[in-house]
Design a protein around this motif. Structure first.
Motif, short mmCIF file in Angstrom:
data_model
loop_
_atom_site.label_atom_id
_atom_site.label_comp_id
_atom_site.label_asym_id
_atom_site.label_seq_id
_atom_site.Cartn_x
_atom_site.Cartn_y
_atom_site.Cartn_z
N LEU A 198 27.92 -41.87 -14.40
CA LEU A 198 27.36 -40.93 -15.37
C LEU A 198 25.90 -40.71 -15.03
CD1 LEU A 198 27.21 -39.33 -18.06
CD2 LEU A 198 26.85 -41.54 -19.20
N PHE A 199 25.54 -39.45 -14.72
CA PHE A 199 24.14 -39.07 -14.54
C PHE A 199 23.65 -38.72 -15.93
CE2 PHE A 199 26.14 -38.66 -10.51
CZ PHE A 199 25.20 -39.17 -9.63
N HIS A 200 22.82 -39.59 -16.48
CA HIS A 200 22.57 -39.68 -17.91
C HIS A 200 21.10 -39.54 -18.25
CE1 HIS A 200 23.22 -41.22 -21.96
NE2 HIS A 200 22.51 -42.30 -21.74
N ASN A 201 20.87 -38.85 -19.37
CA ASN A 201 19.55 -38.80 -19.98
C ASN A 201 19.74 -39.32 -21.41
OD1 ASN A 201 17.18 -38.23 -21.32
ND2 ASN A 201 17.02 -36.14 -20.56
N PRO A 202 19.28 -40.54 -21.70
CA PRO A 202 19.52 -41.11 -23.02
C PRO A 202 18.88 -40.32 -24.16
CG PRO A 202 18.15 -42.58 -21.67
CD PRO A 202 18.57 -41.44 -20.81
N ALA A 203 17.96 -39.43 -23.87
CA ALA A 203 17.34 -38.61 -24.91
C ALA A 203 18.19 -37.39 -25.26
CB ALA A 203 15.95 -38.16 -24.47
N CYS A 204 19.24 -37.15 -24.51
CA CYS A 204 20.09 -35.98 -24.69
C CYS A 204 21.31 -36.33 -25.53
CB CYS A 204 20.53 -35.45 -23.32
SG CYS A 204 21.79 -34.16 -23.38
N GLY A 205 21.51 -35.63 -26.64
CA GLY A 205 22.65 -35.89 -27.51
C GLY A 205 23.98 -35.69 -26.82
N THR A 206 24.12 -34.66 -25.99
CA THR A 206 25.37 -34.43 -25.27
C THR A 206 25.64 -35.57 -24.31
OG1 THR A 206 25.07 -32.04 -25.48
CG2 THR A 206 26.65 -32.82 -23.81
N SER A 207 24.62 -36.03 -23.63
CA SER A 207 24.76 -37.12 -22.69
C SER A 207 25.19 -38.40 -23.41
CB SER A 207 23.45 -37.33 -21.93
OG SER A 207 23.64 -38.09 -20.77
N ARG A 208 24.59 -38.67 -24.56
CA ARG A 208 24.97 -39.85 -25.35
C ARG A 208 26.42 -39.74 -25.82
NH1 ARG A 208 19.92 -38.86 -27.70
NH2 ARG A 208 20.96 -38.18 -29.63
N LYS A 209 26.83 -38.54 -26.21
CA LYS A 209 28.22 -38.35 -26.67
C LYS A 209 29.19 -38.57 -25.52
CE LYS A 209 31.40 -35.68 -29.27
NZ LYS A 209 31.68 -34.71 -30.23
N VAL A 210 28.87 -38.10 -24.33
CA VAL A 210 29.74 -38.32 -23.16
C VAL A 210 29.86 -39.81 -22.89
CG1 VAL A 210 29.88 -38.04 -20.64
CG2 VAL A 210 29.46 -36.06 -22.10
N LEU A 211 28.76 -40.54 -22.96
CA LEU A 211 28.80 -41.99 -22.77
C LEU A 211 29.73 -42.63 -23.80
CD1 LEU A 211 27.91 -44.60 -21.41
CD2 LEU A 211 25.83 -44.51 -22.81
N GLU A 212 29.62 -42.19 -25.03
CA GLU A 212 30.47 -42.71 -26.11
C GLU A 212 31.95 -42.43 -25.82
OE1 GLU A 212 31.19 -41.07 -30.52
OE2 GLU A 212 29.11 -41.66 -30.12
N LEU A 213 32.27 -41.22 -25.35
CA LEU A 213 33.66 -40.86 -25.04
C LEU A 213 34.20 -41.69 -23.88
CD1 LEU A 213 33.42 -36.99 -25.46
CD2 LEU A 213 34.74 -38.57 -26.90
N GLY A 232 37.83 -46.94 -22.86
CA GLY A 232 38.00 -48.29 -22.34
C GLY A 232 37.28 -48.53 -21.03
N ALA A 233 36.54 -47.55 -20.56
CA ALA A 233 35.82 -47.70 -19.29
C ALA A 233 34.34 -47.95 -19.55
CB ALA A 233 35.99 -46.44 -18.44
N GLU A 234 33.70 -48.59 -18.61
CA GLU A 234 32.25 -48.79 -18.64
C GLU A 234 31.68 -48.13 -17.39
OE1 GLU A 234 28.59 -49.43 -19.89
OE2 GLU A 234 30.35 -49.88 -21.11
N PRO A 235 30.95 -47.02 -17.56
CA PRO A 235 30.46 -46.29 -16.39
C PRO A 235 29.24 -46.96 -15.75
CG PRO A 235 29.62 -45.27 -18.36
CD PRO A 235 30.56 -46.38 -18.81
N HIS A 236 29.06 -46.62 -14.48
CA HIS A 236 27.80 -46.90 -13.81
C HIS A 236 26.85 -45.79 -14.28
CE1 HIS A 236 24.79 -47.70 -10.80
NE2 HIS A 236 24.89 -46.45 -10.37
N ILE A 237 25.78 -46.17 -14.94
CA ILE A 237 24.86 -45.18 -15.51
C ILE A 237 23.66 -45.00 -14.58
CG2 ILE A 237 23.31 -44.69 -17.44
CD1 ILE A 237 25.27 -46.34 -19.19
N VAL A 238 23.43 -43.75 -14.22
CA VAL A 238 22.25 -43.39 -13.42
C VAL A 238 21.34 -42.59 -14.34
CG1 VAL A 238 21.37 -42.13 -11.43
CG2 VAL A 238 23.60 -43.30 -11.29
N GLU A 239 20.24 -43.19 -14.75
CA GLU A 239 19.24 -42.46 -15.53
C GLU A 239 18.43 -41.64 -14.53
OE1 GLU A 239 17.11 -44.46 -18.61
OE2 GLU A 239 18.87 -45.66 -19.17
N TYR A 240 18.90 -40.43 -14.31
CA TYR A 240 18.40 -39.62 -13.20
C TYR A 240 16.94 -39.20 -13.36
CZ TYR A 240 19.10 -35.54 -16.11
OH TYR A 240 19.02 -34.63 -17.12
N LEU A 241 16.37 -39.30 -14.55
CA LEU A 241 14.95 -38.99 -14.69
C LEU A 241 14.10 -40.08 -14.05
CD1 LEU A 241 14.79 -37.59 -18.32
CD2 LEU A 241 14.87 -36.31 -16.16
#
Length: 115
Positions: free
Chosen positions: A5-20, A25-34
Motif C-alpha cells: 500500500l502506497f499510503h498517506n496516513p493524512a488521507c482519509g481515502t488511504s486510511r479507509k483502504v488500509l482498513e479494508l 485478514g491481510a496485513e499490507p506492507h505500507i510505504v509512506e511514499y511522502l
C-alpha cells in the motif's frame, strides 16, 4: 497474499483502504511514499502497470501543482514524472499492489477487486 500500500496516513481515502485491507485478514506492507518516495524508475514502472499517464496520476489540487506550472499541457511526461519524484505529494493515492494487479484505489472500495 503480498500486498503493498502506497499510503498517506493524512488521507482519509488511504486510511479507509488500509482498513479494508486489514478487514480482509491481510496485513499490507505500507510505504509512506511522502517519506520514502519512489525513484523515477519505480514511478515509471508503476505508471506502466497502472496503465495511467503521469498527468492522470497528478493531484491537481496541491499547491505545488500550480507553483510548478504543471497545468501546462505542453509539459512532457518526463517532466511530470520528475515533478512527482521531487514532490511526492503530487502523486494521487492510495495505490495498492497485490498478486492480482495494481490499482489507484479511488474510491476506496476499488481495493476489493485486488483482495
Amino acid at each position: 497474499m503480498a500486498i503493498t500500500l502506497f499510503h498517506n496516513p493524512a488521507c482519509g481515502t488511504s486510511r479507509k483502504v488500509l482498513e479494508l485491507i486489514r478487514a480482509s485478514g491481510a496485513e499490507p506492507h505500507i510505504v509512506e511514499y511522502l517519506q520514502h518516495p519512489p525513484t523515477r524508475d519505480e514511478l515509471t514502472s508503476m505508471l506502466r502497470d497502472l496503465h495511467l499517464t503521469p498527468r492522470e496520476l497528478l493531484r491537481t489540487q496541491e499547491a505545488e501543482y500550480a507553483e510548478l506550472g504543471l497545468d501546462d499541457a505542453s509539459l512532457s511526461d518526463q517532466r511530470l514524472v520528475d515533478a512527482m519524484v521531487e514532490h511526492p505529494i503530487l502523486m494521487n493515492r492510495p495505490i495498492v499492489r497485490t498478486p492480482r494487479g495494481i490499482k489507484l484505489c479511488r474510491p476506496a472500495e476499488e481495493v476489493n477487486a485486488l483482495l
